[in-house]
Design an enzyme around this catalytic site. Structure first.
Site, mmCIF file in Angstrom:
data_model
loop_
_atom_site.group_PDB
_atom_site.id
_atom_site.type_symbol
_atom_site.label_atom_id
_atom_site.label_comp_id
_atom_site.label_asym_id
_atom_site.label_seq_id
_atom_site.Cartn_x
_atom_site.Cartn_y
_atom_site.Cartn_z
ATOM 1 N N LYS A 127 -29.345 2.837 8.528
ATOM 2 C CA LYS A 127 -29.761 2.172 7.107
ATOM 3 C C LYS A 127 -30.577 1.086 7.334
ATOM 4 C CE LYS A 127 -25.580 0.084 5.983
ATOM 5 N NZ LYS A 127 -24.503 0.101 4.719
ATOM 6 N N TYR A 181 -38.429 -31.372 7.379
ATOM 7 C CA TYR A 181 -38.252 -31.462 5.862
ATOM 8 C C TYR A 181 -37.025 -32.219 5.313
ATOM 9 C CZ TYR A 181 -42.202 -28.549 4.559
ATOM 10 O OH TYR A 181 -43.463 -28.006 4.324
#
Length: 390
Positions: A51, A271
């Site tokens: 999956k 940042y």
């Protein structure tokens, strides 16, 4: 037909135009499947859970290689995934873990897909479809033994199995349950789930059973039953929290150095100024960020260390916050002839395990593998050895 992403196969960027490259070693995945098979008791089939685009490695490419290795049974989450897989493997047994979506029984039947029936309404719909066509099609039934997610509670499972009108029209071909705490071998819920699963299915010895995910494979033969369905271990992930990881890595992510810059002591980096240079530093700014699957939580600050990359035998720590498209790495101790514009730095692979990065990001290696971005140049090949020779 390989599963498509936002870049079609004809428009994916060439390596020279990409910020990073993702190498996937299909032979390593096959090696891990053989290792898992050897851990199982005699008579237990080793399936494969593919999956989420085979945990980011490519659904059809990975499943085809596993089929060549001898794998015959595959588990996916969604019917979409199952339909893609069926085009590649026309003869494989394919189970859909998310069950039967309303009004889709004919699609499952036409593609010879086996839903894992998770609820009474799903069982009723599959039964009605089979009865109307007079075809006892196969399906698995999921028993919830303690996960409290999908599946029938044991008392409801017993009622369903006693109702011949519900189960007589189709063929229950597999009983499934899922371990909630398998990665922690000593967790008491493992034994509770095992006992519950055994008790619930005891009246049906002729119907195959599946409890073991990757962790269950390593919990021992009591958990193996008839089919094991490993996932994360196939892709080099660490199934059990304690101990070493016996699986080999299967992916390598490298990002291009965009710039090398000097930073003076006491300068803020990235940042929010989360990281302050405690000494004169050289930083390599590389073209990979959280948009590429490198989680922002793995960045560093003045209070907490962050993840790391690997460059020519040097561990290079992440400095400051991870941005959308880039991150900074400390290359102060790397020779300037090595850490230079255009060179690729390993961010995940033989020298940087996903399970190690996951610790810094307060997550699990599943999230790293399944979230690897689509902007990398993707290629299939051999990863090579760790730089310590292993």
């Amino acid at each position: 037909m390989p599963q498509q992403d936002s870049y079609s196969s004809s428009s994916r960027p060439l390596e020279a135009l990409a910020g990073g490259r993702l190498t996937i070693d299909l032979d390593a995945i096959a090696t891990n499947w053989r290792t898992l098979s050897e851990h199982l008791r005699d008579g237990t089939e080793c399936a494969a859970t593919v999956k989420a685009n085979a945990y980011g490695t490519g659904l059809c490419e990975t499943a085809e290689r596993l089929s060549q290795e001898g794998c015959r049974t595959f588990f996916v989450a969604l019917p979409q995934e199952a339909l893609h897989l069926r085009e590649t493997l026309p003869d494989a047994t394919i189970y859909v873990l998310d069950g039967l979506f309303p009004g889709t029984a004919a699609t499952y039947a036409a593609a010879n897909l086996r839903p894992v029936l998770n609820s009474v309404p799903e069982i009723e719909e599959w039964s009605a479809y089979c009865r109307a066509g007079n075809k006892p099609l196969a399906a698995a039934i999921h028993i919830d033994t303690g996960m409290n997610r999908l599946g029938l509670m044991p008392d409801m499972f017993a009622q369903v199995m006693a109702d011949d009108y519900l189960t007589g029209a189709f063929t229950p071909c597999l009983f499934v349950s899922h371990l909630a705490c398998g990665s922690t071998p000593d967790h008491p819920l493992n034994q509770i789930q095992l006992d519950t699963f055994r008790a619930a299915t005891a009246e049906f010895p002729e119907i195959p059973k599946s409890l073991a995910n990757s962790a269950g494979v390593f919990l021992g033969p009591d958990y193996h039953f008839d089919i094991a369905r490993p996932g994360i271990s196939l892709y080099g992930g660490k199934a059990l929290d304690p101990g070493t990881n016996p699986m080999v890595p299967v992916v390598k992510v490298e990002a291009r150095i965009l710039m090398v810059r000097d930073v003076a002591e006491n300068q803020k980096i990235g940042y929010g100024g989360a990281k302050t240079a405690t000494k004169p530093m050289r930083l390599a700014i590389v073209a990979a960020g959280y948009a590429d699957g490198f989680l922002r939580r793995a960045g560093s600050s003045d209070k907490n260390p962050g993840g790391f990359g690997w460059l020519d035998g040097h561990r290079v720590p992440i400095v400051g916050r991870i941005s959308m498209d880039m991150m900074a790495l400390d290359v102060t101790d790397v020779p300037e002839t090595v850490a230079r514009h255009g060179v690729f730095v390993e961010l995940l692979g033989p020298n940087v395990a996903a399970s190690d990065l996951a610790i810094y990001a307060e997550t699990i290696d599943y999230e790293y593998l399944t979230g690897l971005g689509r902007r990398f140049h993707r290629r299939y090949g051999t990863l090579g050895l760790r730089q310590d020779g292993t």
